[in-house]
Write an enzyme that holds these catalytic residues in place. Sequence first.
Site, PDB file in Angstrom:
ATOM      1  N   THR A  95       0.866  -1.178   0.000  1.00 54.83           N
ATOM      2  CA  THR A  95       0.000   0.000   0.000  1.00 54.83           C
ATOM      3  C   THR A  95       0.901   1.226   0.000  1.00 54.83           C
ATOM      4  OG1 THR A  95      -1.721  -1.178   1.213  1.00 54.83           O
ATOM      5  CG2 THR A  95      -1.830   1.221   1.213  1.00 54.83           C
ATOM      6  N   LYS A 170      -7.503   1.369  -2.530  1.00 55.11           N
ATOM      7  CA  LYS A 170      -7.030   0.815  -1.251  1.00 55.11           C
ATOM      8  C   LYS A 170      -6.938   1.894  -0.173  1.00 55.11           C
ATOM      9  CE  LYS A 170      -5.305  -1.901   1.853  1.00 55.11           C
ATOM     10  NZ  LYS A 170      -4.017  -2.578   1.779  1.00 55.11           N
ATOM     11  N   LYS A 245       0.279   5.269   8.450  1.00 55.50           N
ATOM     12  CA  LYS A 245       0.829   5.602   7.139  1.00 55.50           C
ATOM     13  C   LYS A 245      -0.275   5.680   6.088  1.00 55.50           C
ATOM     14  CE  LYS A 245       2.191   2.403   4.599  1.00 55.50           C
ATOM     15  NZ  LYS A 245       1.737   1.555   3.471  1.00 55.50           N
TER      16      LYS A 245
END
Length: 314
Positions: A95, A170, A245
């Site tokens: 990701t 995502k 993150k």
Amino acid sequence: MRIGWIGLGNMGAPMSGRLVAAGHDVHGFDLSETARAAAAEQGVTLEETVAATVADADVVFTMLPNHDIVKAVLGGEDGVLANAKQGAVVVDSSTIDIDAARELHETTTAAGLRFLDAPVSGGISGAAAGTLTFMVGGDEAVLEDVRAVIDVLAGRIFYTGGAGNGQAAKLTNNMMLGITLAATAEGAVLAERLGLDASTFWEIAKVSSGDSWALRTWYPIKDVVETAAVNRDFQGGFATALLRKDLDLAIAAGGSTSTALPFATAVRQRMDQLIELGLGGQDCSVLVKLVDGELTNDTLDADVTATLSQENTP
């Protein structure tokens, strides 16, 4: 097929192991000896370098913590682009930043390889069961060329459009996960303090309007949901630092599209507090400890309240 797999952690080890079980010749690399050992138990052939891992591979998967590491693994003399055969497909299931994914499409294509940004959702349990959701960006024809390989790992495969769109899907999804996780933690603590039996309330919520994936899979009260990290003292799972993150990347995307994201920003503050308390490596559902007061910070509630009460214009 011969498959190179780089990143054999909590997700990479079971995913690569499923490909071995399906009959593929899987070669793997990771810097962590613990990760390497876990992959070896799954039947993955371990290599000492990235170059050896990707040599002669038809497909190369990367499952890594952030875009800086992905770029480093792909570039350089020992990297994927310099050592994989022409025409090989690189499937990045990390990701990472949307713009970074688009850049990797360009650099990989320029090197004579093909690239898909293909992050996943479903967690460690989905990796082990082969039920992950893949969100794939790039050339649809490339996806079709490797669909049979991804099918081994996936419950669902969604083609999301051009370069970077897999990451866009995502990051938006993980932002929603973070927000629903926070709501689930607050609801779980409130229900207990109101005298409700945890298992009974969970059964009610999962068939009612309070339902969510976080509730069904990560409910943060012990012995209610088998897959919840609370049952293993929040070890393993989706690390707090990684959710932080992902929230940061989603909020940055909000800024670039003039989309106010105050709830995501509030949850990011919660993750920051957990990291400051040394819990960045624990599963992000450890957030429940902040909600129930087991972990305290004098400024936390004031900070979150201020975030939600102010207009958050990117």
